[in-house]
Design a protein around this motif. Structure first.
Motif, mmCIF file in Angstrom:
data_model
loop_
_atom_site.group_PDB
_atom_site.id
_atom_site.type_symbol
_atom_site.label_atom_id
_atom_site.label_comp_id
_atom_site.label_asym_id
_atom_site.label_seq_id
_atom_site.Cartn_x
_atom_site.Cartn_y
_atom_site.Cartn_z
ATOM 1 N N THR A 1 -13.642 1.793 1.625
ATOM 2 C CA THR A 1 -13.696 1.726 3.085
ATOM 3 C C THR A 1 -12.812 2.805 3.692
ATOM 4 O OG1 THR A 1 -13.959 -0.653 2.934
ATOM 5 C CG2 THR A 1 -13.284 0.222 5.091
ATOM 6 N N SER B 1 -11.090 -9.483 -13.372
ATOM 7 C CA SER B 1 -12.417 -9.410 -12.714
ATOM 8 C C SER B 1 -13.409 -10.400 -13.337
ATOM 9 C CB SER B 1 -12.977 -8.003 -12.799
ATOM 10 O OG SER B 1 -13.019 -7.528 -14.118
ATOM 11 N N VAL C 1 0.836 -1.208 0.000
ATOM 12 C CA VAL C 1 0.000 0.000 0.000
ATOM 13 C C VAL C 1 0.871 1.259 0.000
ATOM 14 C CG1 VAL C 1 -2.130 -0.985 0.902
ATOM 15 C CG2 VAL C 1 -0.340 -0.251 2.505
ATOM 16 N N ARG D 1 -11.127 -2.397 -7.716
ATOM 17 C CA ARG D 1 -11.619 -1.789 -6.468
ATOM 18 C C ARG D 1 -10.508 -1.616 -5.415
ATOM 19 N NH1 ARG D 1 -16.371 -0.668 -3.775
ATOM 20 N NH2 ARG D 1 -17.654 -1.552 -5.456
ATOM 21 N N GLN D 2 -9.736 -2.661 -5.170
ATOM 22 C CA GLN D 2 -8.752 -2.578 -4.083
ATOM 23 C C GLN D 2 -7.594 -1.600 -4.359
ATOM 24 O OE1 GLN D 2 -9.082 -3.283 -0.841
ATOM 25 N NE2 GLN D 2 -11.114 -3.842 -1.595
ATOM 26 N N VAL D 3 -7.445 -1.208 -5.626
ATOM 27 C CA VAL D 3 -6.406 -0.203 -5.917
ATOM 28 C C VAL D 3 -7.040 1.148 -6.264
ATOM 29 C CG1 VAL D 3 -4.494 -1.741 -6.470
ATOM 30 C CG2 VAL D 3 -6.160 -1.160 -8.256
ATOM 31 N N THR D 4 -8.285 1.310 -5.856
ATOM 32 C CA THR D 4 -8.954 2.603 -6.034
ATOM 33 C C THR D 4 -8.959 3.308 -4.681
ATOM 34 O OG1 THR D 4 -10.312 1.710 -7.820
ATOM 35 C CG2 THR D 4 -11.107 3.730 -6.756
ATOM 36 N N TRP D 5 -8.253 4.413 -4.630
ATOM 37 C CA TRP D 5 -8.122 5.154 -3.374
ATOM 38 C C TRP D 5 -8.852 6.484 -3.503
ATOM 39 C CZ3 TRP D 5 -2.253 4.997 -1.554
ATOM 40 C CH2 TRP D 5 -1.883 3.662 -1.318
ATOM 41 N N ILE E 1 -9.744 3.027 0.960
ATOM 42 C CA ILE E 1 -9.187 2.048 0.022
ATOM 43 C C ILE E 1 -10.332 1.108 -0.328
ATOM 44 C CG2 ILE E 1 -7.571 0.106 -0.240
ATOM 45 C CD1 ILE E 1 -5.476 1.626 1.193
ATOM 46 N N GLY E 2 -10.642 1.027 -1.619
ATOM 47 C CA GLY E 2 -11.753 0.173 -2.052
ATOM 48 C C GLY E 2 -13.099 0.637 -1.512
ATOM 49 N N GLU F 1 -14.679 -4.125 -11.532
ATOM 50 C CA GLU F 1 -14.625 -4.520 -10.117
ATOM 51 C C GLU F 1 -13.211 -4.940 -9.677
ATOM 52 O OE1 GLU F 1 -17.325 -4.046 -8.098
ATOM 53 O OE2 GLU F 1 -16.046 -4.675 -6.413
ATOM 54 N N THR G 1 -15.916 5.907 -4.998
ATOM 55 C CA THR G 1 -15.256 4.631 -5.312
ATOM 56 C C THR G 1 -16.149 3.777 -6.204
ATOM 57 O OG1 THR G 1 -14.103 4.697 -3.190
ATOM 58 C CG2 THR G 1 -14.167 2.565 -4.306
#
Lengths: 72, 72, 72, 72, 72, 72
Positions: free
Chosen positions: F58, B72, A40, C38-42, F55-56, C35, C26
């Protein structure tokens, strides 16, 4: 979470030096924050065209920066 | 007043997708802040060249991102 | 990779509205990018104190923004 | 220390106007902060491509801005 | 469209000086871009806490900046 | 010229760690760019309040980050 943004003037650093910055700045952050934070830790490099960055009101060009670097 | 800045890697999104981002991110903000704020809601997209954005110290290219998207 | 930064004036939005912004912006990005991203969308929200954001040279306060919002 | 960042849309301002911005924005800062701060006053200009800056959800082009400028 | 962001160290400038920055930087931009652009000229000031801005690796405090200013 | 900006979440790093970041990130840059560039190498740290960085989708708190750090 740690996000590191580096602003440079275009045509001053090579592709290799920029890849080295990304890798070494990340390592430096990870040294302080712990290895668990590596995935991160983001580093991005944004370049400003020559003539669009001024110090004291003088717009800098790449040759001016190269001149400064030689002074060391 | 709300200013939304999106940083992307170059060559990942099409022109259409970027126009869609501007339009939909604005709508999302307006939903929360109220329609009266629309004209002072700004969205700008800044792109970083491939190889100048690192995650965990690895400089990313557009093909690497396209690979992630396919997952995805 | 997508990094979304929102700049607001302090004391205009509630904690709930800011959490909603993070979640909905997000989702809007993920709708466009897929989708898998998602986890690399800040999304991060940075607030500027009242009186430190000017439009047309006039420094804005939160009451001025609330007035604008009521106009809708 | 003072760092001034100007975000513009590409193809709206000439090279001469951008050099003038750097010089005059620096002078304006120095007027307020004192001449001793000149050498640590930095101004950089970052340009966003046409179509990547939206106001109210509409992506702007340089001709649209030139139209606005003529209105004065 | 023109967006001007000023980064300062906290506790160096007074509220009056910051309002003056917003007003005078806007006027400087409007001089170059034309009066029609005033309402879309935004200036925001973001302050970084003392000890969180380094020059040459040394974290600066407000007293250090005040010392520099006196040198003029 | 090199300007390094670090964005962190508040209450995750101590004052000592932040001073260490400024000093070590500067050293890392100087290693690549040369010692002559040290005085024009700036590093600033900007912190985002807990709950304002997602992040994502959250919104993260400092305890969540401390949990991640322990995982190493």
């Amino acid at each position: 979470m740690p996000l590191v943004t580096v602003h440079l003037i275009e045509n001053v650093f090579t592709e290799e030096e920029k890849v080295e910055m990304i890798s070494k700045l990340t390592d430096t952050m990870v040294e302080i924050e712990g290895e668990a934070m590596r995935q991160v830790t983001w580093v991005k490099i944004e370049e400003v065209p020559e003539g669009q960055w001024g110090i004291g009101g003088t717009a800098l060009t790449a040759p001016m920066i190269h001149q400064m670097k030689k002074a060391s």
